[in-house]
Design a protein around this motif. Structure first.
Motif, PDB file in Angstrom:
ATOM      1  N   LEU A 204       0.196  10.030  -0.249  1.00 31.16           N
ATOM      2  CA  LEU A 204      -0.431   9.013   0.582  1.00 31.16           C
ATOM      3  C   LEU A 204      -1.925   8.907   0.306  1.00 31.16           C
ATOM      4  N   PHE A 205      -2.587  10.047   0.147  1.00 23.19           N
ATOM      5  CA  PHE A 205      -4.020  10.040  -0.138  1.00 23.19           C
ATOM      6  C   PHE A 205      -4.308   9.345  -1.473  1.00 23.19           C
ATOM      7  N   VAL A 206      -3.556   9.684  -2.508  1.00 28.25           N
ATOM      8  CA  VAL A 206      -3.764   9.059  -3.820  1.00 28.25           C
ATOM      9  C   VAL A 206      -3.403   7.576  -3.756  1.00 28.25           C
ATOM     10  N   ALA A 207      -2.369   7.228  -2.991  1.00 22.33           N
ATOM     11  CA  ALA A 207      -2.023   5.813  -2.804  1.00 22.33           C
ATOM     12  C   ALA A 207      -3.192   5.059  -2.182  1.00 22.33           C
ATOM     13  N   GLY A 208      -3.858   5.689  -1.216  1.00 21.78           N
ATOM     14  CA  GLY A 208      -5.038   5.075  -0.600  1.00 21.78           C
ATOM     15  C   GLY A 208      -6.170   4.900  -1.589  1.00 21.78           C
ATOM     16  N   LEU A 209      -6.372   5.884  -2.445  1.00 23.63           N
ATOM     17  CA  LEU A 209      -7.412   5.764  -3.477  1.00 23.63           C
ATOM     18  C   LEU A 209      -7.086   4.637  -4.450  1.00 23.63           C
ATOM     19  N   MET A 210      -5.803   4.499  -4.772  1.00 22.04           N
ATOM     20  CA  MET A 210      -5.393   3.413  -5.670  1.00 22.04           C
ATOM     21  C   MET A 210      -5.559   2.057  -4.990  1.00 22.04           C
ATOM     22  N   GLU A 211      -5.405   2.027  -3.666  1.00 20.33           N
ATOM     23  CA  GLU A 211      -5.662   0.786  -2.942  1.00 20.33           C
ATOM     24  C   GLU A 211      -7.131   0.404  -3.063  1.00 20.33           C
TER      25      GLU A 211
ATOM     26  N   MET B  44       1.489   1.165  -4.491  1.00 21.54           N
ATOM     27  CA  MET B  44       2.745   0.868  -3.796  1.00 21.54           C
ATOM     28  C   MET B  44       3.804   1.946  -4.055  1.00 21.54           C
ATOM     29  N   LEU B  45       3.896   2.406  -5.283  1.00 20.85           N
ATOM     30  CA  LEU B  45       4.880   3.440  -5.614  1.00 20.85           C
ATOM     31  C   LEU B  45       4.591   4.735  -4.859  1.00 20.85           C
ATOM     32  N   LEU B  46       3.332   5.120  -4.800  1.00 21.95           N
ATOM     33  CA  LEU B  46       2.972   6.347  -4.086  1.00 21.95           C
ATOM     34  C   LEU B  46       3.142   6.201  -2.583  1.00 21.95           C
ATOM     35  N   LEU B  47       2.829   5.030  -2.053  1.00 22.34           N
ATOM     36  CA  LEU B  47       3.069   4.785  -0.635  1.00 22.34           C
ATOM     37  C   LEU B  47       4.556   4.894  -0.331  1.00 22.34           C
TER      38      LEU B  47
ATOM     39  N   THR C  10       2.290   5.750  10.963  1.00 19.51           N
ATOM     40  CA  THR C  10       1.213   6.666  10.603  1.00 19.51           C
ATOM     41  C   THR C  10       0.810   6.491   9.149  1.00 19.51           C
ATOM     42  N   ALA C  11       1.794   6.476   8.259  1.00 19.52           N
ATOM     43  CA  ALA C  11       1.498   6.375   6.828  1.00 19.52           C
ATOM     44  C   ALA C  11       0.788   5.065   6.501  1.00 19.52           C
ATOM     45  N   TYR C  12       1.282   3.966   7.060  1.00 15.83           N
ATOM     46  CA  TYR C  12       0.670   2.676   6.757  1.00 15.83           C
ATOM     47  C   TYR C  12      -0.757   2.610   7.300  1.00 15.83           C
TER      48      TYR C  12
END
Length: 106
Positions: free
Chosen positions: A6-13, A43-46, A57-59
């Motif tokens: 989730l953290f890396v997905a946020g960084l990719m966002e 999106m894949l990591l999310l 929570t995740a979103y």
């Protein structure tokens, strides 16, 4: 592992949101490709994180990381205002993200 995804997905966002500025309306090839790749990876990591984390929570954490990172990079890279009200709002988002992490069952 889900929180790391989730953290890396946020960084990719953050990466794809900031990348949009450099694509100049998707008229520049390489920035457009990197932006698209960051979007897909985000999106894949999310999706991977959502296998075990609660959706709400995740979103919220994912969008919070994206909003915080994008706002901060906007100030650093593009000279956007860094006034007290703006920084206070960013601090509220940080508090919300931390709070959601603390109260999450996972």
């Amino acid at each position: 592992m889900a929180w790391l995804y989730l953290f890396v997905a946020g960084l990719m966002e953050v990466a794809w949101a900031v990348g949009l500025k450099y694509t100049q309306g998707f008229t520049r090839l390489w920035p457009s490709l990197w932006t698209g790749a960051a979007l897909v990876l985000s999106m894949l990591l999310l999706a991977a994180a959502l296998r075990s984390l609660p959706l709400g929570t995740a979103y919220a954490v994912w969008t919070g990381i994206g909003a915080i990172g994008t706002a901060c990079l906007g100030m650093l890279l593009f000279g956007e205002p860094a006034n007290a009200p703006r920084l206070a709002c960013i601090a509220l988002i940080v508090a919300g993200v931390i709070g959601l992490k603390l109260v999450s069952a996972d």
